[in-house]
Design a protein around this motif. Structure first.
Motif, PDB file in Angstrom:
ATOM      1  N   SER A   1     -13.485  -7.790  -5.283  1.00 51.97           N
ATOM      2  CA  SER A   1     -13.332  -8.153  -6.694  1.00 51.97           C
ATOM      3  C   SER A   1     -12.804  -6.958  -7.475  1.00 51.97           C
ATOM      4  N   ARG A   2     -12.356  -7.242  -8.670  1.00 53.38           N
ATOM      5  CA  ARG A   2     -11.835  -6.174  -9.536  1.00 53.38           C
ATOM      6  C   ARG A   2     -12.935  -5.154  -9.839  1.00 53.38           C
TER       7      ARG A   2
ATOM      8  N   ARG B   1     -13.638  -2.972  -6.808  1.00 55.02           N
ATOM      9  CA  ARG B   1     -12.577  -1.974  -6.602  1.00 55.02           C
ATOM     10  C   ARG B   1     -12.708  -0.833  -7.622  1.00 55.02           C
TER      11      ARG B   1
ATOM     12  N   ARG C   1     -12.530  -1.976   3.844  1.00 57.29           N
ATOM     13  CA  ARG C   1     -13.621  -2.946   3.875  1.00 57.29           C
ATOM     14  C   ARG C   1     -14.324  -2.960   5.225  1.00 57.29           C
TER      15      ARG C   1
ATOM     16  N   GLN D   1      -6.373  -4.973  -8.843  1.00 56.92           N
ATOM     17  CA  GLN D   1      -6.188  -6.313  -8.278  1.00 56.92           C
ATOM     18  C   GLN D   1      -7.527  -6.899  -7.845  1.00 56.92           C
ATOM     19  N   GLU D   2      -7.528  -8.206  -7.779  1.00 54.12           N
ATOM     20  CA  GLU D   2      -8.710  -8.933  -7.340  1.00 54.12           C
ATOM     21  C   GLU D   2      -8.241  -9.934  -6.296  1.00 54.12           C
ATOM     22  N   ASP D   3      -8.814  -9.879  -5.122  1.00 55.66           N
ATOM     23  CA  ASP D   3      -8.401 -10.808  -4.068  1.00 55.66           C
ATOM     24  C   ASP D   3      -9.585 -11.085  -3.152  1.00 55.66           C
ATOM     25  N   ALA D   4      -9.294 -11.695  -2.000  1.00 52.35           N
ATOM     26  CA  ALA D   4     -10.370 -12.086  -1.092  1.00 52.35           C
ATOM     27  C   ALA D   4     -11.082 -10.865  -0.508  1.00 52.35           C
ATOM     28  N   LEU D   5     -10.436  -9.724  -0.529  1.00 52.72           N
ATOM     29  CA  LEU D   5     -11.046  -8.526   0.053  1.00 52.72           C
ATOM     30  C   LEU D   5     -12.066  -7.891  -0.877  1.00 52.72           C
TER      31      LEU D   5
ATOM     32  N   CYS E   1      -4.509  -1.138  -7.327  1.00 52.59           N
ATOM     33  CA  CYS E   1      -3.648  -2.013  -8.116  1.00 52.59           C
ATOM     34  C   CYS E   1      -2.620  -2.683  -7.192  1.00 52.59           C
ATOM     35  N   PRO E   2      -1.833  -3.577  -7.705  1.00 49.65           N
ATOM     36  CA  PRO E   2      -0.896  -4.291  -6.813  1.00 49.65           C
ATOM     37  C   PRO E   2       0.176  -3.397  -6.197  1.00 49.65           C
TER      38      PRO E   2
ATOM     39  N   TYR F   1       0.814  -1.222   0.000  1.00 55.43           N
ATOM     40  CA  TYR F   1       0.000   0.000   0.000  1.00 55.43           C
ATOM     41  C   TYR F   1       0.850   1.275   0.000  1.00 55.43           C
TER      42      TYR F   1
END
Lengths: 162, 264
Positions: B241-242, B245, B180, B235-239, B208-209, B116
């Motif tokens: 979705s793309r 975001r 979140r 980015q897309e992760d467990a927190l 983004c990453p 971050y």
């Protein structure tokens, strides 16, 4: 340059008292405090999230799971055991500032630091500081009442000591 | 583990070289909030920690004519209470929580492994300069040249100091951070919009990453943030979705621009 490469004996100034203890360079302040029998600081998450291990280092609140014990050499440490008979302790008792008690010492130490640094702390500042600690019993209202009551009490010059 | 406390830049650089030459992996150590956590989890194996906080210029904070000189070891709490530009306070204030910020250093936030690095957003907007301590000597250069995805420090080098000039009077800005769970959380999206009408920049973390920035944006472009071209996919992760975001990004840009007084 100081070099520490093996377990060794060091003296920590804790609650105004020099305590000599044997520890390794990788040990955290939390681990060493608890080995000394100062078990008020709790190993909650040991990840810097919960605040149950909060102590004062040089008068500043820190999460002792995120401080190496070696970093505390030469710097005064205050734990919950050093805050006995303080206004903030009494306020937590009087206003139900705890439930199971696991988070209490961390909250209390942090609240003590807050009122020392900002006796006139407003709602926003109090919220910002106290967000550093988690209470899984969700006893936040009682904690907030206790801190506010301690703050009010300290406005009276006769109760100037926290 | 070996723990070293150099007192000067020269000592620190020499310590790193000596330990590396001896076949050990040294790690720079500042506030410790990230290093200790990663060591506990086993994702960082440090044979040697070199604690830089004993170096006076690493922890010094000076207000000079027209700006600030900030040692990389200064804690975020100290910076937030020091009267730095409001735009810095707005972006760095929500990082971690107050007690963690008492230890978390500016250098740690900028150079750490977590993706971050939110303190970089206002520093890029303020055209900060950085001083790197390298085996070849001190190197001063614009942060925006050095910071490409991350600080990109070569092994054996560390961030010594950041210089921040006072914002230009005409600079307008706004910021929006969305998490979140609550205020103490990593950002799903953190947007800083800064510039002047007709020429805006966006500085973005969480989407983004790694932190990204977009420059020379017009008010018309920012009126439709969903159409902005990003240098890397969100980015897309467990927190999140793309798509979620991206939607948060759109809303955050609109809110930040509303604060900044530009297109909404």
């Amino acid at each position: 340059m100081n070099r520490y490469d093996r377990p060794d004996q060091h003296t920590l100034l804790i609650n105004g008292e020099g305590r000599t203890v044997f520890f390794s360079p990788e040990e955290t302040l939390l681990q060493v405090l608890r080995r000394l029998g100062l078990t008020g600081a709790k190993p909650g998450c040991e990840n810097g999230d919960c605040g149950a291990c909060t102590v004062l280092l040089d008068g500043v609140s820190v999460k002792s799971c995120l401080v190496l014990a070696l970093e505390a050499v030469g710097h005064p440490v205050t734990t919950i055991e050093g805050l006995q008979n303080t206004a903030i302790q009494q306020a937590f008792i009087d206003h139900g500032g705890f439930q199971c008690g696991y988070c209490t010492s961390g909250f209390l130490v942090n609240a003590y630091a807050l009122l020392e640094a900002h006796p006139e702390a407003d709602e926003a500042l109090m919220t910002d500081w106290l967000r550093s600690n988690l209470c899984r019993c969700t006893g936040y209202e009682g904690i907030r009442r206790a801190v506010t009551a301690a703050q009010e009490k300290l406005k009276n010059p006769e109760n100037a000591r926290l | 583990m070996i723990y070293l406390q150099p007192a000067t830049v020269v000592e620190a650089l020499a310590a790193y070289k000596n330990e590396a030459d001896a076949g050990r992996q040294p790690v720079w150590y500042s506030g410790g909030t990230e290093v200790i956590t990663f060591m506990r989890k086993g994702t960082l194996k440090a044979e040697v920690l070199i604690d830089l906080k004993g170096i006076p210029e690493y922890t010094a904070l000076h207000r000079g004519e027209g700006g600030w000189s900030i040692g990389a070891g200064v804690s975020l709490t100290t910076l937030l209470e020091a009267g730095l530009p409001e735009l810095f306070r707005a972006c760095a204030g929500p990082i971690a929580d107050h007690t963690v910020r008492n230890r978390l250093s500016l250098g740690g936030n900028l150079c750490g492994r977590l993706p971050y690095r939110e303190a970089v957003l206002p520093l890029l907007a303020l055209d900060a300069q950085v001083t790197l301590a390298t085996p070849e000597g001190l190197l001063q250069l614009p942060l925006r040249e050095q910071f490409q995805r991350h600080m990109g420090l070569k092994p054996g080098s560390f961030l010594l100091n950041v210089q921040v000039a006072d914002p230009k009077r005409e600079l307008q800005w706004g910021a929006k951070r969305q998490t979140r769970l609550g205020p103490v959380d990593y950002p799903l999206v953190h947007v800083l919009a800064a510039g002047t009408p007709g020429s805006w920049s966006l500085y973005i973390s969480g989407l983004c990453p790694y932190p990204i920035s977009l420059h020379n944006l017009t008010d018309a472009q920012l009126a439709s943030p969903e159409d902005l071209e990003l240098p890397v996919p969100p980015q897309e992760d467990a927190l999140a979705s793309r798509a979620y975001r991206l939607q948060l990004f759109t809303l955050a840009v609109r809110e930040a621009m509303a604060q900044a007084g530009g297109a909404q």
